[in-house]
Motif scaffolding. Sequence first.
Motif, PDB file in Angstrom:
ATOM      1  N   UNK A  17       0.857  -1.195   0.000  1.00 12.57           N
ATOM      2  CA  UNK A  17       0.000   0.000   0.000  1.00 12.57           C
ATOM      3  C   UNK A  17       0.889   1.240   0.000  1.00 12.57           C
ATOM      4  N   UNK A  18       0.328   2.362  -0.459  1.00 11.61           N
ATOM      5  CA  UNK A  18       1.109   3.611  -0.414  1.00 11.61           C
ATOM      6  C   UNK A  18       1.402   3.981   1.034  1.00 11.61           C
ATOM      7  N   UNK A  19       2.602   4.487   1.245  1.00 13.30           N
ATOM      8  CA  UNK A  19       2.918   4.965   2.586  1.00 13.30           C
ATOM      9  C   UNK A  19       2.118   6.251   2.843  1.00 13.30           C
ATOM     10  N   UNK A  20       1.536   6.374   4.028  1.00 14.77           N
ATOM     11  CA  UNK A  20       0.741   7.589   4.282  1.00 14.77           C
ATOM     12  C   UNK A  20       1.632   8.815   4.424  1.00 14.77           C
ATOM     13  N   UNK A  21       1.096   9.964   4.077  1.00 13.94           N
ATOM     14  CA  UNK A  21       1.806  11.240   4.193  1.00 13.94           C
ATOM     15  C   UNK A  21       0.931  12.239   4.944  1.00 13.94           C
ATOM     16  N   UNK A  22       1.567  13.263   5.449  1.00 16.63           N
ATOM     17  CA  UNK A  22       0.831  14.359   6.095  1.00 16.63           C
ATOM     18  C   UNK A  22      -0.100  14.998   5.054  1.00 16.63           C
ATOM     19  N   UNK A  23      -1.372  15.082   5.364  1.00 15.97           N
ATOM     20  CA  UNK A  23      -2.342  15.712   4.461  1.00 15.97           C
ATOM     21  C   UNK A  23      -2.768  17.063   5.028  1.00 15.97           C
ATOM     22  N   UNK A  24      -3.115  17.076   6.311  1.00 18.01           N
ATOM     23  CA  UNK A  24      -3.508  18.320   6.976  1.00 18.01           C
ATOM     24  C   UNK A  24      -2.454  18.659   8.022  1.00 18.01           C
ATOM     25  N   UNK A  25      -2.330  19.940   8.348  1.00 14.48           N
ATOM     26  CA  UNK A  25      -1.287  20.339   9.314  1.00 14.48           C
ATOM     27  C   UNK A  25      -1.528  19.799  10.727  1.00 14.48           C
TER      28      UNK A  25
END
Lengths: 338, 338
Positions: A17-25
């Motif tokens: 699966x894609x590694x999660x990233x920061x989406x919101x601050x």
Amino acid sequence: MIGAVLHAPGDVRVEERDEPRIVAPTDAIIRLSAACVCGSDLWPYRGIDKVTEPRPMGHEYVGIVEEVGGDVRTVRPGQFVVGSFIASDNTCEICRSGYQAACVHRVGVGGAQAQYLRVPLADGTLVATGDVPSDDLVPGFLTASDVLGTGWFAAVAAEAGPGRTVAVVGDGAVGLLGVLAARQLGAERIIAMSRHESRQQLARDFGATDIVTERGDEGVARIKDLTNGLGAHSVIEAVGTQEAMMQAIRSTRPGGHVGFVGVNHGVQLPGRELFSSHVHLHGGPAPVRRFLPELIDLIADRRIDPGKVFDLVLPLDQAPEGYRAMDERRAIKALLRP
Amino acid sequence: MIGAVLHAPGDVRVEERDEPRIVAPTDAIIRLSAACVCGSDLWPYRGIDKVTEPRPMGHEYVGIVEEVGGDVRTVRPGQFVVGSFIASDNTCEICRSGYQAACVHRVGVGGAQAQYLRVPLADGTLVATGDVPSDDLVPGFLTASDVLGTGWFAAVAAEAGPGRTVAVVGDGAVGLLGVLAARQLGAERIIAMSRHESRQQLARDFGATDIVTERGDEGVARIKDLTNGLGAHSVIEAVGTQEAMMQAIRSTRPGGHVGFVGVNHGVQLPGRELFSSHVHLHGGPAPVRRFLPELIDLIADRRIDPGKVFDLVLPLDQAPEGYRAMDERRAIKALLRP
């Protein structure tokens, strides 16, 4: 990274699966120290909850903070954190009243049976432990994320406490940890309802004083027998079926309290019977965040050992076996090592 | 003596009945000072509750003790007494916990729309006032026997109190007296749901700060509008129908409390919605006896005037008109003079 994904009933796969990233601050990314399978994961696994598209599984988590968004103030990279399965701001009026699971900005957390997880509303959701804990404490902290927090909420909702007789319907991890919570809250007598020997033993380890093996009307009759014909003061419902809900309500004395935390499936409560019963009814998805600071202290101080509910430990890539073992009730709860 | 008897739906007759006598040594016979028609009497009057044989009506009562059985210790002939519609021993474990309506020896009291009444378990059921009250206080004391005690229990079950917003579903005598109770318990804001002008006025007299005329989903939306979108802290349900119960549950914020006292008819509560709502649900037939001493003091000291719910006064032999007026909602509550 790899993570467990449910494709169809009975079909869990551990895949890339894609590694999660920061989406919101307000997000944080954590590297999971342990993950696990929840009894509630079995509803879609068994096809009782519909599976319409591939769904990343898992909502219980502990781990090390890898990265935080620009607005996150209370946790920082390198800390070991525990969070709730529902993300909350922990500042709204509902959160401040102790119902973070109903936060006006709540967001479900999902996909925690993986190596990394994005947690929204990190400041309101995550609680850091004092130090990075030793490995043997990790399973206990992991229970705080859901099953312990849920059992604890059920015991609080059922007003378990000194002088009280508490009955527990359901011998899964939540019911067993409801026993532990009732003991910690000072209940005098704790009746675990279970017909499985290993679960009975764990219930006793956690503080159960009595075991009732009967179910339904017979189970209710046994609880009445044990309580001068009156019923228990406090009853924890940790299943979610019609039978379990009615068993809980009917096992409670007039003026007593039912704490129900089993995810309700197809339950219809007869109004007139509820009216005549004089019970208090309260429950729902547990506001785990309310209890996290207290639970973390109890675990860190080794005053409780809720991690004992994990009777199966597997590497993450064997998650499907964890599901099978829990579905077949061979395991109480499966811990997955990412 | 004469008394009201329901023969069939819509067919109430005032007819000659045997005068009651002491049957058990714990009985008392009282000469009724006033009687009345209850909203719950309308369920059989309307044929919603089956009428299979002629049924002496009435369960709300105040009067002068005429005679007591040999075991009665706390009341004596000549005293003015108020009792609950459910006779209780007031000594069992359930009574001592405040749930006298579920006393292990409970007996329903019936046939109070008459000149004389036998009250079982007199010591545990009746409370004497200090002196025989002046006539103008009699209606108030009569409400304590059921509708005030029931509205009060609903407000307590809904945890009405300082800082709380309380919504009241139902503008019958119980709902209106639930408003009065919420005010006495210190609620900050009280929203009465009513579309009848005279009832709205009485609600305001009793302490309502807001009136909502909408019902069902629209009523819920109005309550949300008035509470920052969250719902009321405390909701009193005083009707007993599916619509009213759902309106009450949906008007309550997460973590809030519903006190339900309308006699449930055909209600089925959806478990999943209740689970998601996070409300506390408690109610049932009110344990009026718990509140009688306090309510009697408030009425005797003229700190509350619950007798204002009687907007129709008739001689006992015109009881049928009392039923008609209430059935057609021309009267809130009819007092009958024996």
